[in-house]
Write an enzyme that holds these catalytic residues in place. Structure first.
Site, short mmCIF file in Angstrom:
data_model
loop_
_atom_site.label_atom_id
_atom_site.label_comp_id
_atom_site.label_asym_id
_atom_site.label_seq_id
_atom_site.Cartn_x
_atom_site.Cartn_y
_atom_site.Cartn_z
N SER A 272 -8.31 16.30 1.07
CA SER A 272 -8.51 16.61 2.30
C SER A 272 -10.15 15.79 3.12
O SER A 272 -9.89 15.65 3.94
CB SER A 272 -9.83 18.74 1.60
OG SER A 272 -10.63 17.43 0.65
N THR B 54 3.13 -1.10 -1.52
CA THR B 54 2.15 -2.11 -2.46
C THR B 54 0.77 -2.04 -3.29
O THR B 54 -0.12 -2.44 -2.86
CB THR B 54 1.46 -3.16 -0.90
OG1 THR B 54 0.66 -2.78 0.33
CG2 THR B 54 2.29 -3.66 0.00
N ARG C 13 0.27 0.36 -5.79
CA ARG C 13 0.96 0.24 -7.51
C ARG C 13 2.05 0.48 -7.29
O ARG C 13 2.48 1.54 -7.47
CB ARG C 13 -0.65 1.36 -8.20
CG ARG C 13 -2.01 0.44 -8.28
CD ARG C 13 -1.81 -0.91 -8.87
NE ARG C 13 -2.98 -1.43 -8.65
CZ ARG C 13 -4.06 -2.94 -7.84
NH1 ARG C 13 -2.78 -2.48 -7.24
NH2 ARG C 13 -4.73 -3.42 -8.07
N GLU D 294 4.76 -6.71 -14.93
CA GLU D 294 3.83 -8.38 -13.85
C GLU D 294 4.04 -8.81 -15.27
O GLU D 294 3.14 -8.24 -16.37
CB GLU D 294 2.96 -7.76 -13.20
CG GLU D 294 3.67 -6.76 -11.94
CD GLU D 294 2.62 -6.80 -11.38
OE1 GLU D 294 1.99 -7.40 -10.96
OE2 GLU D 294 2.85 -5.73 -10.26
N ARG E 18 -9.25 2.68 2.55
CA ARG E 18 -9.72 1.48 3.72
C ARG E 18 -8.49 0.73 4.35
O ARG E 18 -8.40 -0.17 5.35
CB ARG E 18 -10.95 0.63 2.84
CG ARG E 18 -12.15 0.60 2.50
CD ARG E 18 -12.86 0.05 1.88
NE ARG E 18 -12.70 -0.36 0.96
CZ ARG E 18 -13.53 0.00 -0.60
NH1 ARG E 18 -14.55 0.93 -0.17
NH2 ARG E 18 -12.79 -0.01 -1.64
N HIS F 137 3.85 -9.13 -6.27
CA HIS F 137 2.04 -9.25 -6.00
C HIS F 137 1.05 -9.75 -5.07
O HIS F 137 0.90 -10.08 -6.37
CB HIS F 137 2.08 -8.10 -7.87
CG HIS F 137 1.27 -7.38 -7.60
ND1 HIS F 137 0.20 -6.54 -8.70
CD2 HIS F 137 0.00 -7.12 -6.66
CE1 HIS F 137 -0.72 -6.09 -8.23
NE2 HIS F 137 -0.50 -6.56 -7.22
#
Length: 325
Positions: free
Chosen positions: A176, A234, A236, A265, A154, A285
Site C-alpha cells: 500500500s 532481475t 531474486r 548460482e 527505487r 546475474h
C-alpha cells in the site's frame, strides 16, 4: 585489518579506483566460488573483515562459529544470506547501507535491455545470423503496450520511467505504501493482483527477497498472463514459486521470459530448463555488474571497513551486537 573478499569472479575489485580505500589493510581475494563449509572455514580462519559481493556466498551460523577472528562483515545490499542472529551472538558487526544513496541504475538498465531483447528477439536473431540465416522471426514493439511494475521501490520506479519514455502504459502492483508513491508519480494502480497479471504485456518484478515475499509470484499469477506477454525477473529467483515459471512457459502463459537470477548460482548447467527453453532470454546475474556500479558500491563497502577500523562502525544492521575486541 586482515580483509578477505569472496567470489570476485573476474578479479575486478583490485582494478577499481576505490580499491585504494583498502591501502594499509592485508587483503586477500578469492576469485572462485565454494559452498563447502570446511573450505570456507579454512579460507576465512584469520579474517577480521569479510567483504561479500551481494549474495554469492551464504554465511550461516555453522560457519561463523568457526571464524574466531571475524569482527566485521561489510557489504551493500540486503542480507538474507547472512545469519544475523549468529553474528550478533558472536559479536560480529554487519555493515550494509542497503543502497541508501541511490538505486542500482545498472540493474534498471539491464532490466530494460532484457525487455527489448526479449520483445524483439534479439538473441535469437543474432544467433541465427551467425548461423547464416536471415530474419528467422518477427518481434513486437513496446510502444502502446502495458508495462506492469510489481514492487515499486527505487529500481522499480526507474524502470517505470524507462517504460513511460518508450511510450508504454505503466501500471503498478505493490504494498500500500508503494502504491501511494506510484500513484503520486502519476502511474496507474491495478485493480487487483489478478488484474495486474492478466492485463500487463510486460511484468517486471522489483522487490527484496524476504520471508514475506518468497514465492509471491504464484503459478496462478503466471498462468493468468497473456500468451503474448513477457515476464522479467532481475530481482531474486525466490520471488517466484519453485518450478512455476518453467511450467508456465511450457504451457504458453506467459509466452516469454527474461531472467537474470536463479535458485542456484553460479548456474553452469546448460541443461537447466530456463537456460534451454527457446522462449527465455537468460543472463548470468549481471544486473549490478558494471564498472560504474561497482565503483559506487564498493566505495561504500570499503569505507565501512575503514570506519570500523577507526572505531566508528557505520551502517550497522545489528546494533545489538557487542563487538569482538
Amino acid at each position: 585489518m586482515k580483509v578477505t573478499v569472496l567470489d570476485d569472479y573476474l578479479d575486478t575489485l583490485r582494478t577499481l579506483a576505490c580499491f585504494r580505500e583498502l591501502d594499509g589493510h592485508d587483503v586477500s581475494i578469492w576469485t572462485d566460488h565454494t559452498d563447502d563449509l570446511d573450505e570456507l572455514a579454512a579460507r576465512l580462519h584469520d579474517t577480521e573483515a569479510l567483504v561479500l559481493i551481494r549474495e554469492r556466498t551464504k554465511i550461516p551460523g555453522a560457519l561463523l562459529e568457526r571464524l574466531p577472528h571475524l569482527r566485521l562483515i561489510s557489504q551493500r545490499s540486503a542480507y538474507p544470506h547472512i545469519d544475523i542472529d549468529a553474528c550478533s551472538r558472536l559479536g560480529v558487526i554487519v555493515s550494509s547501507d542497503l543502497h541508501q544513496g541511490s538505486p542500482s541504475y545498472a540493474t534498471a538498465e539491464l532490466t530494460w535491455a532484457l525487455v527489448l531483447a526479449a520483445m524483439r528477439q534479439i538473441p535469437q536473431q543474432v544467433a541465427a545470423l551467425k548461423r547464416g540465416e536471415w530474419q528467422v522471426d518477427i518481434g513486437r514493439s513496446v510502444i502502446g503496450k502495458t508495462l506492469g511494475i510489481y514492487g515499486y521501490g527505487r529500481i522499480g520506479a526507474v524502470v517505470a520511467g524507462y517504460g513511460k519514455a518508450f511510450g508504454m502504459e505503466v501500471q503498478v502492483w505493490a504494498r500500500s505504501e508503494s502504491l501511494a508513491r506510484a500513484e503520486t508519480a502519476g502511474y496507474a494502480i491495478a485493480r487487483s493482483k489478478e488484474a495486474f497479471f492478466a492485463t500487463s504485456d510486460v511484468v517486471s518484478v522489483h522487490m527484496r527477497l524476504l520471508a514475506a515475499t518468497r514465492g509471491i509470484v504464484t503459478r496462478d499469477d503466471l498462468g493468468s498472463m497473456k500468451p503474448t506477454a513477457l515476464f522479467v525477473n532481475t530481482s531474486r529467483a525466490g520471488l517466484v514459486a519453485p518450478g512455476a515459471l518453467v511450467d508456465a512457459l511450457r504451457s504458453g502463459r506467459p509466452g516469454m521470459a527474461a531472467v537474470d537470477v536463479y535458485e542456484t548460482e553460479p548456474l553452469t548447467d546448460r541443461d537447466d530448463p530456463l537456460v534451454s527453453l527457446p522462449n527465455v532470454v537468460c543472463t548470468p546475474h549481471i544486473g549490478y555488474v558494471t564498472r560504474d556500479e561497482w565503483e559506487l558500491q564498493f566505495n561504500d563497502v570499503f569505507r565501512q571497513i575503514n570506519a570500523f577500523a577507526d572505531g566508528h562502525p557505520m551502517n550497522v544492521v545489528n546494533p545489538e551486537a557487542t563487538p569482538r575486541s
